[in-house]
Design a protein around this motif. Sequence first.
Motif, PDB file in Angstrom:
ATOM      1  N   ASP A   1      48.399  43.968  35.695  1.00  0.00           N
ATOM      2  CA  ASP A   1      49.316  44.299  34.597  1.00  0.00           C
ATOM      3  C   ASP A   1      49.449  45.812  34.434  1.00  0.00           C
ATOM      4  O   ASP A   1      50.526  46.328  34.113  1.00  0.00           O
ATOM      5  CB  ASP A   1      48.863  43.638  33.298  1.00  0.00           C
ATOM      6  CG  ASP A   1      47.447  44.035  32.895  1.00  0.00           C
ATOM      7  OD1 ASP A   1      46.692  44.524  33.752  1.00  0.00           O
ATOM      8  OD2 ASP A   1      47.101  43.840  31.707  1.00  0.00           O
ATOM      9  N   GLN A   2      48.351  46.554  34.688  1.00  0.00           N
ATOM     10  CA  GLN A   2      48.436  48.017  34.661  1.00  0.00           C
ATOM     11  C   GLN A   2      49.307  48.525  35.816  1.00  0.00           C
ATOM     12  O   GLN A   2      50.110  49.452  35.646  1.00  0.00           O
ATOM     13  CB  GLN A   2      47.037  48.631  34.783  1.00  0.00           C
ATOM     14  CG  GLN A   2      46.084  48.347  33.653  1.00  0.00           C
ATOM     15  CD  GLN A   2      44.760  49.038  33.873  1.00  0.00           C
ATOM     16  OE1 GLN A   2      44.726  50.233  34.216  1.00  0.00           O
ATOM     17  NE2 GLN A   2      43.653  48.318  33.686  1.00  0.00           N
ATOM     18  N   ALA A   3      49.137  47.915  36.988  1.00  0.00           N
ATOM     19  CA  ALA A   3      49.900  48.332  38.158  1.00  0.00           C
ATOM     20  C   ALA A   3      51.388  48.130  37.950  1.00  0.00           C
ATOM     21  O   ALA A   3      52.210  48.971  38.328  1.00  0.00           O
ATOM     22  CB  ALA A   3      49.423  47.553  39.387  1.00  0.00           C
ATOM     23  N   ARG A   4      51.748  46.994  37.350  1.00  0.00           N
ATOM     24  CA  ARG A   4      53.178  46.735  37.104  1.00  0.00           C
ATOM     25  C   ARG A   4      53.766  47.756  36.136  1.00  0.00           C
ATOM     26  O   ARG A   4      54.911  48.191  36.289  1.00  0.00           O
ATOM     27  CB  ARG A   4      53.365  45.308  36.586  1.00  0.00           C
ATOM     28  CG  ARG A   4      53.211  44.248  37.671  1.00  0.00           C
ATOM     29  CD  ARG A   4      53.616  42.884  37.175  1.00  0.00           C
ATOM     30  NE  ARG A   4      52.628  42.316  36.268  1.00  0.00           N
ATOM     31  CZ  ARG A   4      51.630  41.516  36.647  1.00  0.00           C
ATOM     32  NH1 ARG A   4      51.472  41.219  37.927  1.00  0.00           N
ATOM     33  NH2 ARG A   4      50.788  41.027  35.748  1.00  0.00           N
ATOM     34  N   ARG A   5      52.982  48.149  35.117  1.00  0.00           N
ATOM     35  CA  ARG A   5      53.473  49.162  34.173  1.00  0.00           C
ATOM     36  C   ARG A   5      53.667  50.500  34.870  1.00  0.00           C
ATOM     37  O   ARG A   5      54.703  51.158  34.702  1.00  0.00           O
ATOM     38  CB  ARG A   5      52.489  49.316  33.011  1.00  0.00           C
ATOM     39  CG  ARG A   5      52.827  50.468  32.056  1.00  0.00           C
ATOM     40  CD  ARG A   5      54.216  50.314  31.445  1.00  0.00           C
ATOM     41  NE  ARG A   5      54.247  49.164  30.544  1.00  0.00           N
ATOM     42  CZ  ARG A   5      55.345  48.689  29.989  1.00  0.00           C
ATOM     43  NH1 ARG A   5      56.529  49.249  30.296  1.00  0.00           N
ATOM     44  NH2 ARG A   5      55.305  47.637  29.191  1.00  0.00           N
ATOM     45  N   LEU A   6      52.673  50.923  35.663  1.00  0.00           N
ATOM     46  CA  LEU A   6      52.799  52.213  36.336  1.00  0.00           C
ATOM     47  C   LEU A   6      53.924  52.188  37.367  1.00  0.00           C
ATOM     48  O   LEU A   6      54.645  53.178  37.537  1.00  0.00           O
ATOM     49  CB  LEU A   6      51.479  52.590  37.006  1.00  0.00           C
ATOM     50  CG  LEU A   6      51.409  54.013  37.574  1.00  0.00           C
ATOM     51  CD1 LEU A   6      51.647  55.049  36.480  1.00  0.00           C
ATOM     52  CD2 LEU A   6      50.056  54.272  38.240  1.00  0.00           C
ATOM     53  N   ALA A   7      54.098  51.052  38.053  1.00  0.00           N
ATOM     54  CA  ALA A   7      55.192  50.928  39.015  1.00  0.00           C
ATOM     55  C   ALA A   7      56.535  51.062  38.317  1.00  0.00           C
ATOM     56  O   ALA A   7      57.466  51.687  38.842  1.00  0.00           O
ATOM     57  CB  ALA A   7      55.106  49.586  39.742  1.00  0.00           C
TER      58      ALA A   7
END
Length: 585
Positions: free
Chosen positions: A518-524
Amino acid sequence: MDAQGRGRAENVDPADQWVLNPNTGEYELRLSPSAPQSTVPGPRRAGTRGSGAVPRARTSSAGRDKPPAGRDKQEAPDREVPGPRRRRGAPAEPAPGRRGRRPAKKAKAKKAVLWTGGVLAFLLVAGAGAGYLYLEHLNGNITSVADDGASTGGFQKDKAINILLIGTDKRTGAGNERYGDAGSPGHADTTILLHVSKDRSNATALSIPRDLIVDIPDCPTTQEDGSTEVIPGSTGVRFNTSLGQSGRTPSCTMRTVTELTGIKPDNFMVADFNAVKTLTTAVDGVEVCLAKDIDDPDSKLDLPAGNHTIAGEQALAFVRTRHSVGTGGDLSRIGLQQQFLSALMRKLKSNDTLTDPSKMLKLAEAGTKALTVDSQLDSIGKLKDLGLELGKLNVKNLTFTTVPVIDNPAETVKATVVVDETKAPEVFAAIQNDVSFTAVKQQKAKEKAAVAARLKGSKADPSEVRVRILNGGAPSGSAQETLNWLQIEEGVSKSENAGNAGDELSKTTLEYAPDQADQARRLADIMGLSGSAMKPGDSETNSQGLPTMTLTLGKDFKGAGVSLTAPTKAPDVEKSTADKVVCAQ
């Protein structure tokens, strides 16, 4: 002495000694029943180069290891370009094999691959075959030059492949001095960056104009005594001066291409005038088409309009002519050369070539003698592996195009060109991101869906995103610039600058553990990263010892806040494919 032994006449054509075994798909030495039999030719005796003689086979259980780097760097005094190189001797042979018989006319050696030379490495793309074991014999023909750290370290089977093909105008070889400029060390006269997609479904051949104004970087270059000299770079000069001039070797041309396109080649290959002459002769000529009569005294091409089969000196004249085609400049000649390479590949794919052992062996002999490769390819195993990878490509999906350019605005009399900044970056980005210039599927549907799924799902609040930022090829200061932007503009407060990455990357990546998705999707979403840039894996720890994602800025990084979404469609540029016949205008 037996007629097949060491006393055999020196003028025997090797094609008369080797036949295709249809049961194995490999070429075998045809000997008398009483003579020992082998599946590879023996090493060439001193003084027999080019004679076509095949010495008596030897047997040995030992192979030949690659010599240590810098071990044998002396060069013949009459060779100036590409630079310091070494020749490899013929290795020992495996145990004797079966006696073969001549194949049926339509048989194909599907288990074999042919290696050829220089810009005509496109022969590999054509997937021709000549018995891979025969390459052991050809190994002694191949010359290598140090890559001086300018390459990626060599192609890899599970990645896209980028090969730099260089044609030098150095006047070496019998008869070539008549073309003028005989004392020149040569230039990068014809340069093509060949990109083969990761899935081998398509390829792009990007021609780089010789008169393109570029910046040539400083070039660490291996000298004949094994030492390294840094050849100073030049600003605002012709691209073709990246080779030969000031002692520059092909590794310097490789660095210049990386500086220009952002693409770091895996390997390079160099050929001189003889490559065109000898290879076209070996296949009994290639067919080309002219839309008008051409009589060019400079290149010595004199042909009426229509279809022609050309070989040898006439083929060389065809690829050198420029005053009689198009606008009379180098850009028009590039189109002619692309047409020629397409025609050559079509000839190689024809049954007339694939099923003719004599023709294939002559082609292999001619090609390897005309070839200079980088030190990462100075291995018969590597050459075979590269040939097998490139042989997977269907030539209808090989696109020829040219770096988009415009006339140099600094010149009153137009003689050079500069990069078209409105179009060229899109071409470079498409190649960097493995985008096909032809309508082929690049990934299997399941794989494509899996990559896209990485972006789907819940997204953490920016304040919960924990990431360490590394510079892996972006401009100096990019990691700190991105950190400031994320913290001040985007609210990603749990972020830190982790310095430089150990390796340079062509594309920016974000590595994260499963529980950080979920953090990765936000940063992406914030960075504009595509699913292919997201790399599920393991988490690292930050300076406080807490688990964190790793964002590595690659060469595609253009600045904080600039989207990094990879292109999915190639730009609309002038192009042609290798399966189409185009008549020179």
